[in-house]
Design a protein around this motif. Structure first.
Motif, PDB file in Angstrom:
ATOM      1  N   ASP A 647       0.850  -1.187   0.000  1.00 34.16           N
ATOM      2  CA  ASP A 647       0.000   0.000   0.000  1.00 34.16           C
ATOM      3  C   ASP A 647       0.889   1.240   0.000  1.00 34.16           C
ATOM      4  O   ASP A 647       2.101   1.151  -0.211  1.00 34.16           O
ATOM      5  CB  ASP A 647      -0.967   0.005   1.189  1.00 34.16           C
ATOM      6  N   ASP A 648       0.282   2.406   0.266  1.00 37.70           N
ATOM      7  CA  ASP A 648       1.053   3.646   0.188  1.00 37.70           C
ATOM      8  C   ASP A 648       1.959   3.866   1.395  1.00 37.70           C
ATOM      9  O   ASP A 648       2.663   4.872   1.487  1.00 37.70           O
ATOM     10  CB  ASP A 648       0.129   4.850  -0.013  1.00 37.70           C
ATOM     11  N   THR A 649       1.932   2.900   2.345  1.00 34.06           N
ATOM     12  CA  THR A 649       2.841   3.013   3.491  1.00 34.06           C
ATOM     13  C   THR A 649       4.004   2.042   3.403  1.00 34.06           C
ATOM     14  O   THR A 649       4.828   1.957   4.305  1.00 34.06           O
ATOM     15  CB  THR A 649       2.075   2.761   4.812  1.00 34.06           C
ATOM     16  N   LYS A 651       6.887  -0.239   0.666  1.00 32.88           N
ATOM     17  CA  LYS A 651       7.599  -0.183  -0.610  1.00 32.88           C
ATOM     18  C   LYS A 651       7.423  -1.518  -1.331  1.00 32.88           C
ATOM     19  O   LYS A 651       7.480  -2.581  -0.705  1.00 32.88           O
ATOM     20  CB  LYS A 651       9.086   0.123  -0.401  1.00 32.88           C
ATOM     21  N   PHE A 652       7.199  -1.438  -2.626  1.00 30.56           N
ATOM     22  CA  PHE A 652       6.948  -2.644  -3.413  1.00 30.56           C
ATOM     23  C   PHE A 652       8.129  -3.607  -3.309  1.00 30.56           C
ATOM     24  O   PHE A 652       7.965  -4.821  -3.177  1.00 30.56           O
ATOM     25  CB  PHE A 652       6.695  -2.263  -4.877  1.00 30.56           C
ATOM     26  N   GLU A 725       9.624   2.624  -7.970  1.00 32.53           N
ATOM     27  CA  GLU A 725       8.611   2.589  -6.910  1.00 32.53           C
ATOM     28  C   GLU A 725       7.390   3.437  -7.265  1.00 32.53           C
ATOM     29  O   GLU A 725       6.241   3.060  -6.993  1.00 32.53           O
ATOM     30  CB  GLU A 725       9.218   3.082  -5.594  1.00 32.53           C
ATOM     31  N   SER A 726       7.625   4.569  -7.921  1.00 31.68           N
ATOM     32  CA  SER A 726       6.499   5.450  -8.257  1.00 31.68           C
ATOM     33  C   SER A 726       5.527   4.776  -9.212  1.00 31.68           C
ATOM     34  O   SER A 726       4.316   5.016  -9.160  1.00 31.68           O
ATOM     35  CB  SER A 726       7.025   6.756  -8.877  1.00 31.68           C
ATOM     36  N   TYR A 728       4.714   1.581  -9.251  1.00 25.78           N
ATOM     37  CA  TYR A 728       3.872   0.656  -8.491  1.00 25.78           C
ATOM     38  C   TYR A 728       2.927   1.393  -7.554  1.00 25.78           C
ATOM     39  O   TYR A 728       1.781   0.984  -7.353  1.00 25.78           O
ATOM     40  CB  TYR A 728       4.760  -0.342  -7.741  1.00 25.78           C
ATOM     41  N   GLN A 729       3.398   2.527  -7.014  1.00 29.86           N
ATOM     42  CA  GLN A 729       2.517   3.341  -6.185  1.00 29.86           C
ATOM     43  C   GLN A 729       1.361   3.904  -7.013  1.00 29.86           C
ATOM     44  O   GLN A 729       0.236   4.066  -6.525  1.00 29.86           O
ATOM     45  CB  GLN A 729       3.306   4.485  -5.521  1.00 29.86           C
ATOM     46  N   TYR A 732      -1.333   1.322  -7.215  1.00 27.88           N
ATOM     47  CA  TYR A 732      -2.100   1.254  -5.967  1.00 27.88           C
ATOM     48  C   TYR A 732      -3.035   2.454  -5.837  1.00 27.88           C
ATOM     49  O   TYR A 732      -4.214   2.312  -5.453  1.00 27.88           O
ATOM     50  CB  TYR A 732      -1.151   1.199  -4.768  1.00 27.88           C
ATOM     51  N   ALA A 733      -2.536   3.636  -6.162  1.00 22.76           N
ATOM     52  CA  ALA A 733      -3.335   4.853  -6.020  1.00 22.76           C
ATOM     53  C   ALA A 733      -4.569   4.811  -6.918  1.00 22.76           C
ATOM     54  O   ALA A 733      -5.667   5.234  -6.513  1.00 22.76           O
ATOM     55  CB  ALA A 733      -2.474   6.069  -6.349  1.00 22.76           C
TER      56      ALA A 733
END
Length: 814
Positions: A647-649, A651-652, A725-726, A728-729, A732-733
């Motif tokens: 999740d956003d807390t 790291k993938f 990482e951005s 994958y974030q 999720y977002a």
């Protein structure tokens, strides 16, 4: 002098005919030989089909004729040198006659029994001519004699009765002057006293051979077929069935009457009084002992000799209070059936005389119903008896053995075993001689019944399984420990003696034909010989232990490539390795065929869903006649674990590392995260559903970043996870903004399959899928709206090991 008969399979190809000729040559060194041959395998059925197509004005009869023609011409071209043009000319002439007959049937729109006999006679006439000419072309002392010139019958077409006085005289006179070493005669066919072509009934080639053997009082009659004798039961239905070494004439007649297709029932009668032994032999395995049928069966003490069955039975029940104490009902009933030429297979009547039950061929049921209701029309009208009750979809199973009368409790064991397996008995018949105990059951229960009875009367109570395991890493170690833990339970409760007789890792391997001590297996393996895939296979083959099972707990393509070798040695294969079943379709199909051909189980339940019964459930749906229309599934425990913990807390990179550390991913996590692993799983489900797909047919929409997809090594791949990482974030977002969960979904619909990351909305069955769980939804004809759902842990060493264990036990229970 000896008489040998070869069935349709034995003469079904040029290769098999060469085997027949080799057998005849070997036998003719010390005897004059009479060889009776059937039509080429399958030709009689094709002739009948062509005749029915012609009768029904279906022009496809011409295609069937060309199939028959090409089959015979092809065999000739393989067997006979091209300079023997007269053979092709003669066969072509016979085929022209056949075509003219079919054309005539087409024109008059009728296929009488008389014409049918003329039609099917072409099969034996062609095969016997081709075989005789082949032998002549090789310089052998062989001649063809048409059995229609020897065997004389009445005009009861399709199943004529032999005039033995005339027939025996014809046979004796011909062979008294015959000079050739080997005489070929067509089986099955004959002629009536008025010169019309007749046949002796399906399977009548055996009968032809017996008639000739009896007329000449030969030393022995040999029936050569495609199996090594008469078996304890049908080997196609019961894997543990085996050939019976000796049978009495009466036992053989009982078994053949009740469905043992190796021997045509009337065959025994001509040779019985003369005590001419019948030897059932296998053309493809001439060295096998086979079965000897004679009066002398000394030394055979088993009370039950065999279990047989007849399918497609209808049970007729005539009942009513008006039958009690009134003579004549049985007489009228049987006279009615006799007038309609309906054969009664089984009879049973309650002592109360309230009912009579008869078993007949299902195809005669409608005629029987009409005729019997007409015979008892008055009694039915005044309610003295009920209209005839007809039940179809039934079979008769029978225990056979001369010594059953000397052993108490045979029938008790039989009915108890059937009852424990939930097999309902519709009727029972047993004669005072106790040579045969028969029961009528549902045809759908036949396989279960035969296996149950065979185990009861012919098999030891504890079945031994010998397991050879390659790959004793994380999952393999768990499997060995589970076997150790459950060994006593299996023996006491499932009557399975499960022994680990071989172990291997990438470095060493160890074997023990008495079973490896599972308390010290790690030490033994460490001290074992150097590991080799070929060496492991060769040792398993050389040990040659019964009920051997090879278990692959690797992800190695070289191991998967050996499955075919194991199956060819009749060694079962259990695999969690997905490579074989997701390889090219030809290889997958080959493994399936080899499994059937060599009676070696090939099970791979853990290929999809680890320990979940996904493939087994799918196979059961298909086997029961259901059809899969679509599949929706989350099939990767590792990917589900990743997206349930990301999740956003977080790291993938950290989540993927955690999944790898806990054993949820392959050593190379790209296999999981690229979707290849899921694509393989949906491919396997598609194939098990009956679809011919390859891995490249699966649409795979990747979610990895471009640099992740292009990474060359595992280390490089992990670095891309940090760098991207951005990316994958962002995935999720997007899902969070729509109140969705990310799930990697596999879909199969209308013969097409795809895999990819999906945003699953709240309320969907996939939405709340937690941890490493898998879920599969099968939509089928029987589950069109509410799917069959299988859900549970789909990754982890323990559950994968338990899935492998379940496949091993499944083999043991079969």
């Amino acid at each position: 002098m000896k008489v040998l008969k070869f069935g349709g399979t034995s003469v079904g190809s040029a290769k098999n005919i060469n085997n027949v000729i080799d057998i005849l040559i070997a036998n003719s060194k010390s005897n004059s030989i009479i060889c009776t041959v059937s039509a080429v395998g399958g030709i009689t059925d094709k002739l009948l089909l062509a005749g029915n197509l012609s009768k029904n004005k279906d022009i496809l009869y011409e295609d069937m004729f060309h199939t028959i023609k090409n089959s015979h011409i092809g065999i000739i071209e393989e067997l006979i040198p091209k300079d023997n043009q007269h053979v092709i000319e003669e066969v072509s002439k016979k085929l022209d006659d056949l075509k003219n007959l079919l054309d005539g049937i087409f024109l008059i729109n009728e296929l009488s029994p008389k014409t049918s006999d003329k039609l099917v006679s072409f099969g034996e006439l062609l095969s016997s001519y081709i075989i005789a000419e082949t032998m002549k072309s090789r310089g052998l002392s062989a001649a063809l004699k048409n059995s229609q010139e020897l065997i004389v019958t009445n005009s009861n077409f399709t199943k004529a009765e032999v005039d033995y006085a005339v027939t025996n005289k014809n046979i004796q006179e011909y062979f008294k002057n015959a000079k050739q070493k080997i005489t070929i005669i067509p089986g099955f066919i004959s002629k009536s006293k008025s010169g019309e072509q007749t046949t002796l009934g399906r399977g009548g080639s055996d009968f032809t051979a017996a008639i000739v053997a009896a007329a000449l009082q030969v030393e022995q009659l040999e029936i050569w077929t495609d199996v090594s004798g008469m078996f304890t039961t049908n080997p196609k239905l019961v894997k543990q069935a085996y050939p019976i070494e000796k049978l009495s004439y009466q036992e053989a007649m009982e078994l053949s009457h009740f469905g043992a297709k190796v021997l045509y029932p009337p065959t025994v009668q001509p040779v019985l009084d003369l005590n001419i032994p019948i030897h059932i032999k296998n053309t493809l395995e001439p060295e096998a002992k086979g079965t000897i049928i004679s009066k002398d069966v000394n030394g055979t003490t088993s009370p039950v000799k065999g279990i047989s069955n007849i399918n497609n039975i209808a049970l007729l029940t005539l009942q009513g209070n008006g039958m009690v104490g009134i003579p004549g009902f049985s007489k009228r009933l049987f006279e009615t059936l006799a007038q309609e030429k309906i054969n009664v297979i089984l009879i049973t009547q309650a002592s109360s005389e309230h009912s009579i039950c008869l078993g007949i061929d299902e195809q005669d049921a409608a005629v029987a119903k009409t005729a019997i209701d007409a015979t008892f029309e008055n009694e039915i009208a005044i309610h003295k008896i009920d209209p005839l009750i007809v039940e179809t979809g039934l079979s008769i199973i029978a225990l056979v053995g001369d010594n059953m009368k000397n052993h108490q409790g045979i029938s008790g064991k039989m009915f108890s075993a059937l009852g424990k397996n939930n097999i309902n008995i519709r009727a029972i018949a047993q004669g005072a001689s106790e040579k045969n105990i028969s029961a009528v059951i549902l045809q759908s229960d036949v396989k279960k019944a035969l296996n149950t009875l065979h185990e009861q009367f012919f098999e030891t109570k504890t079945k031994q399984l010998n397991v050879f395991i390659t790959g004793v890493g994380n999952v393999g170690e768990k499997l060995v420990e589970q076997i150790k833990q459950q060994k006593k339970y299996l023996k006491e409760n499932l009557k399975i003696n499960l022994r680990v007789t071989g172990l291997s890792n990438s470095r060493t391997m160890v074997f023990n034909d008495e079973g490896i001590d599972l308390n010290t297996w790690k030490d033994q393996l460490q001290a074992g010989e150097k590991a080799s895939l070929e060496g492991f296979f060769n040792t398993v083959k050389q040990m040659n232990l019964r009920n051997s099972i090879f278990v692959d707990v690797t992800a190695n393509s070289e191991v998967a490539n050996l499955y075919a070798d194991y199956l060819r040695q009749s060694i079962g294969v259990v695999a969690c390795n997905k490579i074989a079943c997701s390889s090219n379709f030809e290889n997958y199909s080959l493994l399936k065929r080899l499994s059937l051909k060599y009676n070696a189980p090939f099970l791979f339940e853990t290929n999809v869903g680890a320990g979940l019964p996904i493939i087994d459930t799918l196979n059961n749906l298909i086997a029961s006649g259901d059809k899969v229309t679509s599949v929706q599934a989350v099939l990767s425990g590792s990917l589900n674990f990743v997206f349930n913990n990301f999740d956003d807390t977080t790291k993938f990179y950290d989540v993927v590392k955690q999944a790898a550390a806990e054993g949820y991913t392959e050593p190379d996590p790209r296999i999981d995260l690229s979707g290849v692993d899921v694509a393989r799983k949906i491919l396997i489900l598609a194939r098990e559903s009956g679809m011919e797909l390859n891995l490249e047919d699966i649409i795979n929409t990747p979610f990895l970043s471009e640099s992740g997809l292009k990474s060359n090594t595992v280390d490089d791949f992990y670095q891309t996870l940090i760098k991207d990482e951005s990316h994958y974030q962002g995935l999720y977002a997007s899902a969070k903004a729509k109140n969705c969960q990310l799930k990697y979904v596999a879909e199969l619909n209308n013969g097409k399959a795809q895999v990819g990351l999906k945003e699953i909305p709240e309320g969907h069955p996939f939405y709340n899928l937690k941890g490493k769980d898998n879920i599969v939804m099968f939509y089928t004809h029987r589950y069109p709206e509410q799917p069959m759902i299988i859900k549970g842990a789909g990754a982890g060493a323990d559950v994968t090991a338990s899935g492998l264990f379940a496949d091993i036990i499944r083999i043991g229970n079969n």
